[in-house]
Write an enzyme that holds these catalytic residues in place. Structure first.
Site, PDB file in Angstrom:
ATOM      1  N   ASP A  79      73.106 -54.992 -14.294  1.00 54.83           N
ATOM      2  CA  ASP A  79      74.010 -54.603 -12.859  1.00 54.83           C
ATOM      3  C   ASP A  79      74.607 -53.294 -12.789  1.00 54.83           C
ATOM      4  O   ASP A  79      74.305 -52.656 -13.949  1.00 54.83           O
ATOM      5  CB  ASP A  79      74.799 -55.776 -12.488  1.00 54.83           C
ATOM      6  CG  ASP A  79      74.883 -56.243 -11.260  1.00 54.83           C
ATOM      7  OD1 ASP A  79      75.763 -55.082 -10.993  1.00 54.83           O
ATOM      8  OD2 ASP A  79      74.596 -56.879 -10.005  1.00 54.83           O
ATOM      9  N   ASP A  80      75.529 -52.906 -11.632  1.00 56.10           N
ATOM     10  CA  ASP A  80      76.627 -51.583 -12.111  1.00 56.10           C
ATOM     11  C   ASP A  80      77.009 -51.643 -13.322  1.00 56.10           C
ATOM     12  O   ASP A  80      77.019 -52.323 -14.235  1.00 56.10           O
ATOM     13  CB  ASP A  80      77.253 -52.694 -11.159  1.00 56.10           C
ATOM     14  CG  ASP A  80      77.309 -50.824  -9.769  1.00 56.10           C
ATOM     15  OD1 ASP A  80      77.536 -49.687 -10.864  1.00 56.10           O
ATOM     16  OD2 ASP A  80      78.216 -51.127  -9.359  1.00 56.10           O
ATOM     17  N   LYS A 155      67.540 -54.181  -8.279  1.00 57.94           N
ATOM     18  CA  LYS A 155      68.467 -54.663  -7.735  1.00 57.94           C
ATOM     19  C   LYS A 155      69.170 -53.879  -6.504  1.00 57.94           C
ATOM     20  O   LYS A 155      69.924 -53.177  -7.309  1.00 57.94           O
ATOM     21  CB  LYS A 155      69.914 -55.527  -7.779  1.00 57.94           C
ATOM     22  CG  LYS A 155      70.868 -55.945  -6.820  1.00 57.94           C
ATOM     23  CD  LYS A 155      71.782 -56.905  -8.011  1.00 57.94           C
ATOM     24  CE  LYS A 155      73.402 -57.192  -7.239  1.00 57.94           C
ATOM     25  NZ  LYS A 155      74.323 -57.970  -8.291  1.00 57.94           N
ATOM     26  N   ASP A 157      71.409 -52.603  -4.019  1.00 55.16           N
ATOM     27  CA  ASP A 157      72.762 -52.975  -3.548  1.00 55.16           C
ATOM     28  C   ASP A 157      73.309 -51.844  -2.054  1.00 55.16           C
ATOM     29  O   ASP A 157      72.673 -51.616  -1.337  1.00 55.16           O
ATOM     30  CB  ASP A 157      74.127 -52.834  -3.952  1.00 55.16           C
ATOM     31  CG  ASP A 157      75.364 -53.760  -3.902  1.00 55.16           C
ATOM     32  OD1 ASP A 157      75.490 -54.235  -3.140  1.00 55.16           O
ATOM     33  OD2 ASP A 157      76.107 -53.894  -5.199  1.00 55.16           O
ATOM     34  N   SER A 189      69.949 -56.475  -0.813  1.00 55.22           N
ATOM     35  CA  SER A 189      71.888 -56.659  -0.495  1.00 55.22           C
ATOM     36  C   SER A 189      72.179 -56.861   0.702  1.00 55.22           C
ATOM     37  O   SER A 189      72.905 -56.907   1.338  1.00 55.22           O
ATOM     38  CB  SER A 189      72.257 -56.407  -1.242  1.00 55.22           C
ATOM     39  OG  SER A 189      71.907 -56.672  -2.505  1.00 55.22           O
ATOM     40  N   ARG A 214      70.022 -60.764  -0.833  1.00 55.76           N
ATOM     41  CA  ARG A 214      71.778 -61.481  -1.202  1.00 55.76           C
ATOM     42  C   ARG A 214      71.799 -61.708   0.326  1.00 55.76           C
ATOM     43  O   ARG A 214      72.060 -61.109   1.065  1.00 55.76           O
ATOM     44  CB  ARG A 214      72.777 -60.344  -1.577  1.00 55.76           C
ATOM     45  CG  ARG A 214      72.366 -61.333  -3.403  1.00 55.76           C
ATOM     46  CD  ARG A 214      73.147 -62.342  -4.121  1.00 55.76           C
ATOM     47  NE  ARG A 214      74.185 -61.579  -3.208  1.00 55.76           N
ATOM     48  CZ  ARG A 214      75.711 -61.474  -4.146  1.00 55.76           C
ATOM     49  NH1 ARG A 214      75.625 -60.131  -4.879  1.00 55.76           N
ATOM     50  NH2 ARG A 214      76.217 -61.134  -3.527  1.00 55.76           N
ATOM     51  N   ASP A 218      80.226 -62.273  -3.274  1.00 53.96           N
ATOM     52  CA  ASP A 218      79.620 -62.781  -4.550  1.00 53.96           C
ATOM     53  C   ASP A 218      79.732 -63.936  -4.478  1.00 53.96           C
ATOM     54  O   ASP A 218      81.351 -64.753  -4.343  1.00 53.96           O
ATOM     55  CB  ASP A 218      80.142 -61.715  -5.142  1.00 53.96           C
ATOM     56  CG  ASP A 218      79.784 -60.581  -4.809  1.00 53.96           C
ATOM     57  OD1 ASP A 218      79.185 -59.980  -4.076  1.00 53.96           O
ATOM     58  OD2 ASP A 218      80.185 -58.947  -5.358  1.00 53.96           O
TER      59      ASP A 218
HETATM   60  C1  GLA Z   1      78.352 -56.363  -5.516  1.00 57.31           C
HETATM   61  C2  GLA Z   1      77.012 -56.586  -5.441  1.00 57.31           C
HETATM   62  C3  GLA Z   1      77.109 -57.635  -6.938  1.00 57.31           C
HETATM   63  C4  GLA Z   1      77.611 -56.826  -7.744  1.00 57.31           C
HETATM   64  C5  GLA Z   1      78.147 -55.472  -7.898  1.00 57.31           C
HETATM   65  C6  GLA Z   1      78.371 -54.149  -8.528  1.00 57.31           C
HETATM   66  O1  GLA Z   1      79.674 -56.440  -5.176  1.00 57.31           O
HETATM   67  O2  GLA Z   1      77.168 -58.350  -4.830  1.00 57.31           O
HETATM   68  O3  GLA Z   1      76.209 -58.597  -7.170  1.00 57.31           O
HETATM   69  O4  GLA Z   1      76.312 -56.220  -7.869  1.00 57.31           O
HETATM   70  O5  GLA Z   1      78.288 -55.197  -6.271  1.00 57.31           O
HETATM   71  O6  GLA Z   1      79.474 -53.632  -8.300  1.00 57.31           O
END
Ligand code: GLA
Length: 419
Positions: A79-80, A155, A157, A189, A214, A218
């Site tokens: 992820d991030d 993914k 975002d 997203s 999404r 979150d």
């Molecule tokens: C957003 C996404 C999360 C995650 C964070 C990472 O909030 O919705 O799922 O990926 O960013 O910074």
């Protein structure tokens, strides 16, 4: 047509098609670091937990060796907070050199060597949500970089972008991903930025452009978040559920099972309803220390089979009785005109004892002249045979707990043949 012309024609063709990558025919299953490890980047203080190639190697080992891959969890996703804050001099993204010293192609090769698939996180805006470089103005170059690294799942975002006009960029990125020629699951997203602002996202477009998306806020590590998210999905099911199906899925966010926030019963409830919703099953848990009971929930083959049912129908909340929500999803096998059904229960009750409720299948909208067998997928010894869809069934649901039943119609023809 010579090969040069053919390549040109194919590249034009590829860049003008909507997403049709043949991927995610059932909800994607895998592991993603965010919910459990967030943006933990201080490897001096937290060497075993920081977002680094070591973490992903170790998790890949566990995914491949501890039964998860065998059960269907095939993607391992960063992820991030993986990136360096600076692009290269050619404008390419690059991983943080201290935390990913071997580079992402190397990590991806390691993951592929385990029989797993490799996912990564990007952001359509100027920055990721964690403040790392976004893909705005770099969509094509980033799509190509991801493909070079052997990425199988992106993914993308939507932080730091204008959510009113966000769709165009996502469509472009989908085309660039297709044009790489590498099959890459595309997780979008944009509804998660529009819906909380009161805008209604274009789900028909989403299902053409993205493999999953999404929808909402979150997930955090709590029962409260699980129920809040489910409330949104229930409130909006008439608008969104028909857009889920093979190749394109609504995504209520990660499974939090095995972490700190859910009890054993609540964990069964999340798994049950995520299965019925045909939600992507993306774990986010420390696979080194997960306890056996949580692991058993995540690896329950019958529950996974409900989630992965090839029809890909998104289940719906059909009834709430005595503060117990009942969700149903038609699944295979279908006998004559009668589907099987997964029936998920989630209790909002906190009155301290397993509440007994009764219902008929017909009350849940299941009408058939067939007899059904009911199997409790978390406690299979509780199998019940019922005569008709009008017969009262009794089950017990523990406080803030979950149950998942599978109702299978009897195949009279097989029975008659046997006689
Ligand atoms: C957003 C996404 C999360 C995650 C964070 C990472 O909030 O919705 O799922 O990926 O960013 O910074």
């Amino acid at each position: 047509m010579n090969s040069g012309h053919l390549a040109f024609f194919l590249s034009i063709f590829a860049t003008t098609q909507a997403l049709d990558n043949g991927l995610a025919l059932t909800p994607p299953m895998g592991w993603m670091h965010w919910q459990r490890f967030r943006c933990l980047i201080d490897c001096d203080i937290y060497p075993d937990e920081c977002v680094s190639e070591n973490l992903f190697r170790v998790m890949a080992d566990h995914l491949a060796s501890d039964g998860y891959l065998e059960a269907g969890y095939e993607y391992i996703m960063i992820d991030d907070c993986w990136a360096s804050k600076e692009r290269t001099s050619e404008g390419k993204l690059q991983p943080d050199p201290i935390r990913f010293p071997s580079g992402l192609k190397n990590l991806s090769d390691y993951v592929h060597g385990k029989g797993l698939k490799f996912g990564i996180y990007g952001d359509y805006g100027t920055l990721t949500c964690g403040g790392y470089p976004g893909s705005k103005d770099y969509l094509e170059i980033d799509a190509n970089t991801f493909a070079e690294w052997g990425v199988d799942y992106l993914k993308l975002d939507g932080c730091y972008s204008d959510y009113h006009t966000i769709e165009g960029g996502y469509i472009k990125m989908g085309k660039y991903l297709n044009a790489t020629g590498r099959p890459i699951v595309y997780s979008c997203s944009w509804p998660a930025y529009q819906e909380p602002e009161g805008l209604k996202s274009n789900y028909s477009l989403l299902s053409e452009v993205c493999n999953l998306w999404r929808n909402w806020d979150d997930i955090e590590d709590s029962w409260y978040n699980v129920t809040e998210i489910l409330q949104w999905f229930a409130d909006n099911q008439d608008r969104i559920s028909q857009f889920s199906g093979p190749g394109h899925w609504n995504d209520p966010d990660m499974l939090i099972i095995g972490n700190y926030g859910l009890s054993f019963e609540q964990s069964k409830a999340q798994m049950a309803i995520w299965a019925v919703m045909a939600a992507p099953l993306i774990m986010s848990v420390d696979l080194r220390t997960i306890d056996q009971k949580a692991k058993d929930i995540l690896l329950n083959k019958d529950v996974i089979a409900v989630n992965q049912d090839p029809l890909g129908i998104m289940g719906r909340l059909v009834l709430t009785k005595e503060r117990i929500d009942i969700w149903t999803k038609p699944v295979l096998p279908k006998i004559d005109d009668s589907y099987s059904y997964a029936i998920g229960f989630l209790s909002h009750r906190v009155d301290g004892y397993p509440r007994r409720i009764n219902f008929t299948l017909s009350e849940l909208g299941i009408n058939s002249s067939k007899q059904y067998t009911l199997k409790d997928l978390f406690e299979p010894e509780n199998e019940q045979k019922i005569v008709t869809t009008k017969k009262l069934v009794f089950i017990r649901v523990k406080p803030t707990g979950g149950v998942l039943l599978l109702a299978t119609p009897e195949d009279n023809s097989i029975k008659n043949q046997k006689r």
